[in-house]
Write a protein that holds these residues in place. Structure first.
Motif, short mmCIF file in Angstrom:
data_model
loop_
_atom_site.label_atom_id
_atom_site.label_comp_id
_atom_site.label_asym_id
_atom_site.label_seq_id
_atom_site.Cartn_x
_atom_site.Cartn_y
_atom_site.Cartn_z
N GLY A 133 -9.71 6.70 -1.00
CA GLY A 133 -9.44 6.64 0.45
C GLY A 133 -7.95 6.73 0.75
O GLY A 133 -7.16 7.25 -0.04
N ARG A 134 -7.57 6.15 1.93
CA ARG A 134 -6.17 6.23 2.36
C ARG A 134 -5.49 4.87 2.22
O ARG A 134 -6.13 3.83 2.41
CB ARG A 134 -6.11 6.65 3.84
N ALA A 135 -4.19 4.92 1.96
CA ALA A 135 -3.44 3.67 1.75
C ALA A 135 -3.64 2.71 2.93
O ALA A 135 -3.73 1.49 2.74
CB ALA A 135 -1.96 3.98 1.54
N ALA A 136 -3.72 3.27 4.12
CA ALA A 136 -3.84 2.43 5.32
C ALA A 136 -5.14 1.60 5.31
O ALA A 136 -5.23 0.57 5.97
CB ALA A 136 -3.78 3.30 6.56
N ASP A 137 -6.12 2.07 4.53
CA ASP A 137 -7.41 1.36 4.53
C ASP A 137 -7.54 0.34 3.39
O ASP A 137 -8.57 -0.33 3.28
CB ASP A 137 -8.56 2.38 4.40
N ILE A 166 -2.92 5.54 -9.37
CA ILE A 166 -3.35 4.28 -8.74
C ILE A 166 -4.08 4.60 -7.43
O ILE A 166 -5.14 4.03 -7.13
CB ILE A 166 -2.13 3.36 -8.47
N ALA A 167 -3.51 5.55 -6.68
CA ALA A 167 -4.14 5.92 -5.40
C ALA A 167 -5.55 6.46 -5.67
O ALA A 167 -6.50 6.13 -4.93
CB ALA A 167 -3.28 6.97 -4.69
N LEU A 191 5.42 -18.87 -10.91
CA LEU A 191 6.58 -18.00 -10.94
C LEU A 191 6.52 -16.75 -10.06
O LEU A 191 7.54 -16.34 -9.50
CB LEU A 191 6.84 -17.53 -12.39
N ASN A 192 5.38 -16.09 -9.93
CA ASN A 192 5.35 -14.69 -9.47
C ASN A 192 4.47 -14.46 -8.25
O ASN A 192 3.71 -15.32 -7.84
CB ASN A 192 4.81 -13.80 -10.59
N LEU A 193 4.59 -13.22 -7.73
CA LEU A 193 3.64 -12.73 -6.74
C LEU A 193 2.50 -12.04 -7.48
O LEU A 193 2.74 -11.33 -8.47
CB LEU A 193 4.31 -11.70 -5.83
N VAL A 194 1.29 -12.24 -7.00
CA VAL A 194 0.14 -11.50 -7.55
C VAL A 194 -0.68 -11.00 -6.37
O VAL A 194 -1.06 -11.79 -5.49
CB VAL A 194 -0.75 -12.38 -8.46
N PHE A 195 -0.91 -9.69 -6.35
CA PHE A 195 -1.69 -9.09 -5.27
C PHE A 195 -2.99 -8.51 -5.84
O PHE A 195 -2.99 -7.93 -6.93
CB PHE A 195 -0.93 -7.93 -4.62
N ILE A 196 -4.05 -8.63 -5.06
CA ILE A 196 -5.26 -7.87 -5.36
C ILE A 196 -5.36 -6.78 -4.29
O ILE A 196 -5.26 -7.08 -3.09
CB ILE A 196 -6.51 -8.77 -5.34
N VAL A 197 -5.50 -5.55 -4.73
CA VAL A 197 -5.57 -4.43 -3.80
C VAL A 197 -6.92 -3.74 -4.01
O VAL A 197 -7.27 -3.40 -5.15
CB VAL A 197 -4.43 -3.42 -4.06
N GLU A 198 -7.68 -3.59 -2.91
CA GLU A 198 -9.00 -2.98 -3.05
C GLU A 198 -9.16 -1.81 -2.07
O GLU A 198 -8.78 -1.92 -0.90
CB GLU A 198 -10.09 -4.03 -2.81
N GLY A 199 -9.68 -0.73 -2.61
CA GLY A 199 -9.96 0.45 -1.79
C GLY A 199 -11.42 0.82 -1.93
O GLY A 199 -12.16 0.14 -2.66
N PRO A 200 -11.85 1.89 -1.29
CA PRO A 200 -13.26 2.27 -1.35
C PRO A 200 -13.75 2.61 -2.76
O PRO A 200 -14.93 2.43 -3.07
CB PRO A 200 -13.36 3.49 -0.43
N PRO A 245 0.81 -1.23 0.00
CA PRO A 245 0.00 0.00 0.00
C PRO A 245 0.84 1.27 0.00
O PRO A 245 0.54 2.22 -0.73
CB PRO A 245 -0.83 -0.12 1.29
N ASP A 246 1.91 1.29 0.79
CA ASP A 246 2.78 2.47 0.81
C ASP A 246 3.30 2.78 -0.58
O ASP A 246 3.33 3.93 -1.02
CB ASP A 246 4.01 2.17 1.69
N TYR A 247 3.75 1.71 -1.23
CA TYR A 247 4.33 1.89 -2.56
C TYR A 247 3.29 2.44 -3.54
O TYR A 247 3.53 3.41 -4.27
CB TYR A 247 4.88 0.55 -3.08
N LEU A 248 2.12 1.81 -3.53
CA LEU A 248 1.07 2.24 -4.47
C LEU A 248 0.56 3.63 -4.12
O LEU A 248 0.14 4.39 -5.00
CB LEU A 248 -0.09 1.24 -4.47
#
Ligand code: SR1
Ligand code: MG
Length: 431
Positions: free
Chosen positions: A35-39, A29-30, A50-59, A20-23
């Protein structure tokens, strides 16, 4: 186009806490997340090899983040793998989006030094392989994947591109050697020898694995295919076009994960799609129950297999007739009526050769998923070992036949008929 891979000195593998900090430092992207990265809710969901895959969800919305690791995730740090695969994946995604923007996820951000790509979150899509294991039908798939292949393969080939441009593009992907080497070893070599990576349903398949290792005809056939893979930069390939590289709903198809992209033989991508449909077809017997038989679904899978090739061939031919702007088959040579007629015959015979290549590559891909390192969950998730071995044996027997006798299967219907006939076979001690 540049073949210079990024500088990775500041690379760090992300985790659910750090991302989240990075994004948050990326304004677009933000804003998309809101909302805020912390949320933001972050989940690592990578289930590939092979890889990392993240799903990032915000409001306000979500994104997917794919980050390369400096090693093969399936095996661990003992098998290093260059981060530069993210660079090639990004190059391929950009190229694919020029030709089929509706069939690939939108790239929202690329962070070269971190080897990560932020992508549109595909919802409610699921990995098509998982859907097919549940017998979900994908009525759009044949049309979409046929168009994906025809557009990306034709438009990056010498039939469409001037020679200098084509060569510059080949050069741009030349450095993706580590990923190509995985294919060269795991698909074309190791399943045919004793190799520590290999695994199979044992003891049931011990005999057929040994038989394949001693089968000179088969080893020559796969070596011819390997030579073609090494030495025929016909077009930009996806490079790993199986049903795990497709996210789908019944209404929409998206092709993901082109990190194996490079300039290679067109039949390799087409064969990957055919192989994974056929593997799923043979696996269905292992998922069927008396209450939920799978025969109708198997019919759908084979009908789709036929459609994929037929629609691909029709789309490719139509592009060739209308957009032949490359240096191959120079137009001034084919202006008179007789030459035009001969050129049309040539196109048909080119497609016949391509089909033969595709069958060989399909066979190689079927065999590697049963006797090599990386298997398919279509078959792996069959719990009853003898049942699984029966499904796998049918797939292996058909694959051997297709690889060695590809010329005896001139149409896709002859292939699906052979699959149906193989599905009726029983093998001693299995089932
Ligand atoms: C070590 S990587 C194994 C396989 O995973 C990828 O999906 C490719 O198919 C590769 O061959
Ligand atoms: Mg992949």
């Amino acid at each position: 186009m540049s073949d210079i891979a990024p500088d990775y000195r500041d690379y760090r593998a992300q985790d659910e806490a750090s991302l989240p900090d990075y994004l948050g430092r990326l304004p677009a992207i933000a804003a998309r997340l809101g909302g805020r990265a912390a949320d933001w809710a972050v989940r690592e969901v990578g289930d590939g090899n092979l890889n990392l895959v993240f799903i990032v969800e915000g409001p306000a919305g979500g994104v997917a983040v794919k980050q390369a690791l400096p090693y093969v995730r399936l095996v661990g740090e003992s098998w290093p793998l260059p981060l530069s695969r993210a660079h090639y994946e990004h190059l391929a995604l950009v190229e694919q989006a020029r030709h089929v923007p509706d069939l690939v996820p939108a790239v929202l951000h690329y962070e070269p030094g971190q080897a990560f790509i932020v992508l549109e979150l595909l919802q409610p899509h699921i990995i098509m392989r998982r859907g097919m294991i549940q017998a979900i039908r994908y009525p759009r798939f044949a049309d979409d994947i046929a168009r994906f292949m025809a557009e990306t393969l034709f438009r990056t080939s010498d039939l469409c591109l001037p020679a200098a441009e084509k060569k510059a593009r080949i050069a741009a992907f030349c450095g993706n050697t580590a990923l190509c080497k995985i294919t060269e070893d795991l698909i074309f070599t190791e399943p045919y020898m004793v190799a520590p990576n290999n695994r199979w349903t044992s003891p049931e398949l011990d005999g057929i694995a040994a038989e394949f290792r001693a089968d000179a005809e088969l080893k020559l056939a796969v070596s011819r295919l390997k030579l073609k893979f090494l030495a025929a930069p016909e077009a930009m390939l996806h490079g790993d076009l199986h049903t795990g590289s497709v996210m789908a709903t019944p209404e929409q198809t998206k092709v993901i994960d082109p990190e194996f992209a490079f300039y290679g033989p067109m039949g390799f991508d087409i064969g990957a799609v055919l192989a994974n449909l056929l593997l799923n077809y043979f696996s269905q017997d292992g998922h069927a129950t008396p209450e939920a038989p799978r025969a109708d679904y198997q019919d759908w899978v084979l009908a789709t297999t036929v459609e994929v090739w037929q629609k691909f061939a029709a789309h490719f031919l139509s592009l060739w007739r209308s957009h032949a702007t490359g240096d191959a088959y120079p137009a001034p040579l084919f202006e008179d009526a007789s030459s035009q007629m001969r050129l049309e015959e040539e196109r048909a015979s080119h497609l016949r050769r391509l089909f033969r290549d595709a069958l060989g590559f399909a066979a190689a891909k079927m065999i590697r998923r049963i006797l090599g390192l990386a298997h398919n969950i279509d078959l792996e998730w069959i719990e009853d070992q003898k049942r699984r071995a029966l499904c796998e044996t049918r797939a292996l027997r058909l694959a051997r036949e297709l690889m060695v006798h590809a010329a005896d299967y001139p149409t896709i219907e002859t292939v699906t008929d052979a699959a149906r006939a193989m599905q009726r076979q029983s093998f001693q001690g299995l089932g």
